[in-house]
Structure formats: C-alpha cells, structure tokens
Design a protein around this motif. Sequence first.
Motif, PDB file in Angstrom:
ATOM      1  N   PHE A  12       0.819  -1.210   0.000  1.00 39.18           N
ATOM      2  CA  PHE A  12       0.000   0.000   0.000  1.00 39.18           C
ATOM      3  C   PHE A  12       0.854   1.262   0.000  1.00 39.18           C
ATOM      4  N   PHE A  13       1.951   1.227   0.730  1.00 37.74           N
ATOM      5  CA  PHE A  13       2.763   2.425   0.903  1.00 37.74           C
ATOM      6  C   PHE A  13       3.980   2.477  -0.023  1.00 37.74           C
ATOM      7  N   GLU A  17       2.540   3.761  -6.329  1.00 37.09           N
ATOM      8  CA  GLU A  17       1.476   2.760  -6.387  1.00 37.09           C
ATOM      9  C   GLU A  17       0.219   3.399  -5.797  1.00 37.09           C
ATOM     10  N   TYR A  18       0.131   3.469  -4.485  1.00 37.90           N
ATOM     11  CA  TYR A  18      -0.951   4.180  -3.810  1.00 37.90           C
ATOM     12  C   TYR A  18      -0.424   5.395  -3.052  1.00 37.90           C
ATOM     13  N   ALA A  19       0.811   5.314  -2.602  1.00 32.95           N
ATOM     14  CA  ALA A  19       1.365   6.323  -1.704  1.00 32.95           C
ATOM     15  C   ALA A  19       1.984   7.501  -2.446  1.00 32.95           C
ATOM     16  N   GLU A  20       1.983   8.617  -1.740  1.00 29.74           N
ATOM     17  CA  GLU A  20       2.607   9.852  -2.221  1.00 29.74           C
ATOM     18  C   GLU A  20       3.617  10.307  -1.173  1.00 29.74           C
ATOM     19  N   ILE A  40      -1.043   7.952   2.027  1.00 33.03           N
ATOM     20  CA  ILE A  40      -2.117   7.736   1.056  1.00 33.03           C
ATOM     21  C   ILE A  40      -3.149   8.814   1.313  1.00 33.03           C
ATOM     22  N   ASP A  42      -6.788  10.703   0.279  1.00 32.33           N
ATOM     23  CA  ASP A  42      -8.087  10.700  -0.389  1.00 32.33           C
ATOM     24  C   ASP A  42      -8.511  12.161  -0.476  1.00 32.33           C
ATOM     25  N   TRP A  65      -3.788   8.655   5.288  1.00 30.37           N
ATOM     26  CA  TRP A  65      -3.319   7.516   6.069  1.00 30.37           C
ATOM     27  C   TRP A  65      -1.800   7.540   6.043  1.00 30.37           C
TER      28      TRP A  65
END
Length: 119
Positions: A12-13, A17-20, A40, A42, A65
């Motif tokens: 996830f991190f 991928e999903y993380a910034e 992450i 939203d 997150w």
Amino acid sequence: MAVETAADLAGFFLFGEYAEAAVYLAPGAPIEDSTPCLVIVDRGQGRAVFDAGERQAEGPQLHIWAQFAELPAVVRRGTFRMLDEPDGIETGEIFEIAGLPRLDHEGAIWSCELIDRSV
C-alpha cells in the motif's frame, strides 16, 4: 483501510502505487523538524454520500493515512506538506489535521481527517 500482513502494508505504501511523498510537521515546529513519510491521500474521490432521509449528507472529503513506523506521533493541527517525489520539492499542497488522528486496530496506520491549507 485494513491490512492483513506486513507485505500488504508495504504494498500500500509504495511510492507511485498508492502512496505519495510528504513531510509531516507538528504544530509550532520549525520546518527543519519535518519528518519525511509516504502517505495515502483521499482528496474526495473516495467520498461516500449517505442518504439521511429528506436530505443528503456527505462524508469527510479529505483524508490521509500514514504509517506509525514512520510517524510515531501525529497530532491535531499538524500538517502534511506534499512532495513531488521522495526527497523532492514541495508541490504547494498542504493538509492540516482537523480532528484527532486515530490508529487502526493493529496500531500500524494513522487515519486523519484533513483541511486543505494549500498555498
């Protein structure tokens, strides 16, 4: 966000991928004391609309997150300053933590509602 294993958490991190990339800054601390992290965000794209009878109410529009392993202390009014890449330059997007940050049931992930303080 539920994470089953350490591998799930790492997935996830992953930056891109999903993380910034971001830096976290506690309230009142000088910018030199900021902590680099991967988060992450939203920005409202995950917003849910709830039917409240005669009217509609929207859930929180901004949420972030972050990993406890990178940020053991996250507090209300702290800020996340977004970066273009890890160790990169600031993008101008700044998010302030609006409420009390919460840890997930495993104590691995911070969950924070945000206010956009971008310049």
